[in-house]
Design a protein around this motif. Structure first.
Motif, short mmCIF file in Angstrom:
data_model
loop_
_atom_site.label_atom_id
_atom_site.label_comp_id
_atom_site.label_asym_id
_atom_site.label_seq_id
_atom_site.Cartn_x
_atom_site.Cartn_y
_atom_site.Cartn_z
N UNK A 74 42.95 60.34 38.37
CA UNK A 74 43.84 59.34 38.94
C UNK A 74 44.34 58.33 37.92
N UNK A 75 43.55 58.11 36.89
CA UNK A 75 43.93 57.09 35.91
C UNK A 75 44.88 57.62 34.85
N UNK A 78 44.36 56.76 47.62
CA UNK A 78 45.10 56.46 48.84
C UNK A 78 46.31 55.56 48.62
N UNK A 79 46.39 54.95 47.45
CA UNK A 79 47.47 53.99 47.23
C UNK A 79 48.27 54.31 45.97
N UNK A 80 49.37 55.06 46.15
CA UNK A 80 50.16 55.46 44.98
C UNK A 80 50.60 54.28 44.12
N UNK A 81 50.89 53.14 44.74
CA UNK A 81 51.36 52.01 43.93
C UNK A 81 50.24 51.48 43.05
N UNK A 82 49.04 51.42 43.60
CA UNK A 82 47.90 50.97 42.80
C UNK A 82 47.66 51.95 41.66
N UNK A 83 47.73 53.23 42.00
CA UNK A 83 47.49 54.27 41.00
C UNK A 83 48.49 54.14 39.85
N UNK A 84 49.77 54.00 40.21
CA UNK A 84 50.81 53.88 39.17
C UNK A 84 50.56 52.68 38.28
N UNK A 85 50.15 51.59 38.93
CA UNK A 85 49.94 50.37 38.17
C UNK A 85 48.84 50.58 37.11
N UNK A 86 47.74 51.22 37.52
CA UNK A 86 46.66 51.46 36.56
C UNK A 86 47.06 52.48 35.51
N UNK A 87 47.85 53.47 35.90
CA UNK A 87 48.30 54.46 34.92
C UNK A 87 49.18 53.82 33.86
N UNK A 88 49.98 52.84 34.31
CA UNK A 88 50.83 52.15 33.35
C UNK A 88 50.01 51.26 32.43
#
Ligand code: ATP
Ligand code: MG
Length: 667
Positions: free
Chosen positions: A229-230, A196-206
């Motif tokens: 998602x990760x 639900x939170x693209x910014x959180x997702x991006x942060x973890x992917x980075x």
């Protein structure tokens, strides 16, 4: 460029898998072919190639497996190099994700993780409240059904049983009000937070650019979503698994994840491994003769250069008591004569309850053992008391802990007052702690009760302040706490014997010892300590304490491990395959479980079953497992206990006795 010595020990396809770190990789291969070794070598290789340790993530299912992986990597690289890699279980990964962002889902960051006994405590209260004392809905049963519904992702309304559906709804609502999550929530909420939170997702992917998953065949749809998602746009993801070892169908594991892998991560490099480095060829052929009876599997060829090996012994026993005694005698012989270490020996079984007789026999013979699974240290009364205090300091809304703490020891707040507070908290949809601070509620009480409550709340605030500081020495804090509440006296009053007092005190001391240790190795403070304690209580996954000993272990928990000498006990119809497997149509999964059990053995494998077994005080007859008919007879040496007992003592054994006798006589 690379100084990864681990690579030298790999065969060609293993090395290809270890070196191919960019883009998706799928390794689907049989037991003991070095899948886990590829993962650990791969991590070591990345570290040597200057990939920052903090960008590497490896996930698996059990704490034991994660610890072993971490150790294996540790031996392959220079000291400290692997320190910042994340090698953990799915659950602990989810805790990390949630501690970073659970506010997005309307929880507070200080959430508490409820273990199974906390869940059952909460469910009991809900059931009594909803249905009155007479209604017989078993909280354990409710817990199981709720867990199943959660994992299958089915909405409550699809639950057939209206009663369960109602309890489920209330349970979920109250958990949230308590600012608590259960084990299933950990997965579900982590996935939701990321989705639900693209910014959180991006942060973890980075954060994690290189991701690996071991035992991928046991992932369910939630774990697959988590992975999707990760994994970031670089798609550096490597999964390893064996479809023949998929044994968590009952928890929603979905073997099609392996097929889906290619759908979600297109054009993976697919690697096949066929050389088994663990077992003798006889063990492999036996395992293969069994598993080929499963339809719908990918055929694999497995071979080993470890020679033919001994035949597998299949021994029938008159009863389970004799079985346990015989196995312990065998283990003693193995230790004394073959000079086997106890650590290299395992006894595997299908159900936890089978361990009791074995434990008794091992204790009797003074053979050290480790029970993997079984009642955990953390489930003991005194330990739960202390943990309840600590959990409450960090999360005042945790009603289950508060109700435990408030009368342990008693502090002038009576049962009547507690019942009133609970009712008020339900009526007003607030936590009990908030109730205790509510003027309207306090006004209904006597002055004395008000004073007692005020003192209690002051006490909580005082400790919470220091508990919330990351740098606080919570071990010392706990010692002070126990002094202040005079816990030692409380134990004295509430235990039946001085020995019991002594034992419980020692357990508490042990807990504090564990805290000191945790403070040394982790900077994550009291919160981190409590998280790790909760995660160590996963039902199938209680790790041992590290001492040497024979492993007593369920086949589920033994996945991924290996032992030079292995006994599989109680292989009877109704146990393996389990009696439920017929109605539930899970016979194939039982066969895979037996396959996992067999393939843990490196050199020596003994399988036993009993002609009769005590149940509810009666001796009931048992049948040998119907799986035996599928096993390749050529690999087996079949016998019964009486034959073995009357056989002449082997020369080596006789010599050993003679040697011992001589030593005894010479003083
Ligand atoms: P499982 O399916 O049971 O999880 P696995 O495929 O993960 O098994 P590992 O546990 O990695 O297999 O390896 C099995 C054993 O073989 C281990 O003791 C490992 O160290 C050893 N091994 C793996 N590859 C090699 C190799 N190339 N040379 C020597 N030993 C190896
Ligand atoms: Mg493995």
């Amino acid at each position: 460029m690379t100084a990864n010595k681990g690579l030298l020990g790999l065969n060609e396809p293993q090395r290809a898998a270890a070196e191919h770190i960019h883009g998706p990789v799928l390794i689907l291969a049989g037991a003991g072919t070095g899948k886990t070794r590829v993962v650990t070598t791969r991590i070591a290789g990345m570290l040597y190639n200057d990939i920052p340790a903090s960008q590497i993530l490896a996930v698996t299912f059990t704490n034991k497996a994660a610890n072993e992986m971490r150790e294996r990597v540790g031996t392959m690289v220079e000291e400290g190099m692997a320190k910042d890699t994340t090698i953990c279980t799915f659950h602990s990964l989810c805790v990390r994700v949630l501690r970073s962002c659970i506010e997005r889902l309307g929880y507070k960051k200080t959430f508490t993780i409820y273990t199974q006994s906390d869940q059952i405590g909460l469910l009991k209260r809900i059931i009594v409240r909803k249905l009155g004392k007479d209604e017989s809905l078993d909280p354990k049963m409710a817990n199981m059904m709720i867990s199943q519904a959660k994992n299958s992702g089915q909405p409550v309304s699809d639950q057939e049983d209206a009663l369960i559906a109602e309890v489920y709804r209330t349970y979920q609502k109250e958990l949230k009000a308590l600012n608590a999550v259960d084990f299933d929530d950990l997965m579900i909420l982590a996935v939701r937070a990321l989705e639900e939170n693209p910014d959180v997702r991006k942060e973890w992917q980075r954060k994690f650019r290189f991701i690996m998953v071991d035992e991928f065949q046991d992932t369910n749809h939630l774990q697959m979503s988590l992975l999707r998602n990760l994994v970031g746009p670089e798609q550096n993801v490597c999964v390893v698994g064996d479809d023949d070892q998929s044994i968590y169908g009952w928890r929603g594991a979905d073997i099609t994840n392996i097929l889906d892998f290619e759908r979600f991560f297109p054009n993976p490099k697919v690697i096949k491994l066929e050389e088994n480095y663990r077992s003798t060829n006889r063990i492999l052929r036996l395992a293969n003769s069994l598993i080929r009876h499963n339809i719908d599997r990918r055929e694999k060829t497995l071979w080993s250069s470890r020679g033919e090996g001994e035949k597998i012994r299949l021994v029938s026993m008159p009863d389970a008591e004799t079985e346990a005694e015989w196995i312990v005698a065998e283990i003693l012989e193995c230790h004394r004569i073959d000079r086997r270490k106890y650590d290299d020996i395992a006894i595997q079984f299908r159900m936890n309850s089978q361990s009791r007789l074995l434990e008794e026999a091992l204790r009797e013979a003074e053979v050290p053992y480790k029970l993997i699974g079984g009642q955990s240290f953390y489930e003991r009364r005194e330990i739960k008391d202390v943990l309840a205090y600590l959990n409450l300091f960090l999360n005042h809304d945790d009603d289950v802990s508060l109700l435990r703490v408030i009368g342990t020891p008693s502090r002038g707040i009576g049962q009547g007052t507690i019942a009133l507070a609970t009712q008020f908290s339900i009526d007003h949809q607030i936590s009990i702690f908030e109730t205790l601070n509510d003027f309207e509620f306090l006004a209904t009480l006597t002055k004395r009760a008000q004073n007692a409550i005020e003192a209690f709340c002051d006490f909580l605030h005082r400790y919470s302040d220091s508990a919330h500081t990351d740098s606080a020495n919570y071990a010392t804090m706990t010692e002070e706490l126990l002094k202040e509440i005079e816990y030692s006296d409380f134990l004295k009053k509430n235990c039946k014997t001085p020995e019991e007092v002594d034992m419980r005190r020692r357990n508490v001391a042990e807990l504090i010892e564990g805290m000191h240790h945790h403070i040394e190795k982790s900077k994550r403070g009291l919160r981190g300590f409590l998280d790790s304690v909760s995660l160590a209580q996963d039902k199938e996954d209680k790790d041992d304490d590290g001492g040497e000993g024979v492993s007593l272990i369920t086949m589920h928990a033994a996945k991924g491990l290996e032992f030079a000498v292995s006994f599989i006990v109680g292989v009877e119809d109704g146990i393996l395959p389990h009696s439920r497997s017929i109605e539930e149509g899970t016979r194939d999964e039982e066969r895979r479980l037996f396959y996992v059990g067999i393939t843990r053995a490196m050199e020596d494998l003994t399988i036993t079953w009993c002609h009769s077994r005590r149940r509810y005080g009666d001796n009931l007859p048992c049948q040998a497992s119907s799986f035996f008919r599928e096993l390749n007879k050529e690999e087996i040496d079949e016998s019964d206990h009486e034959e073995l007992a009357s056989a002449p003592v082997e020369e080596a054994v006789a010599e050993d006795y003679f040697e011992q006798m001589k030593q005894m006589l010479s003083g």
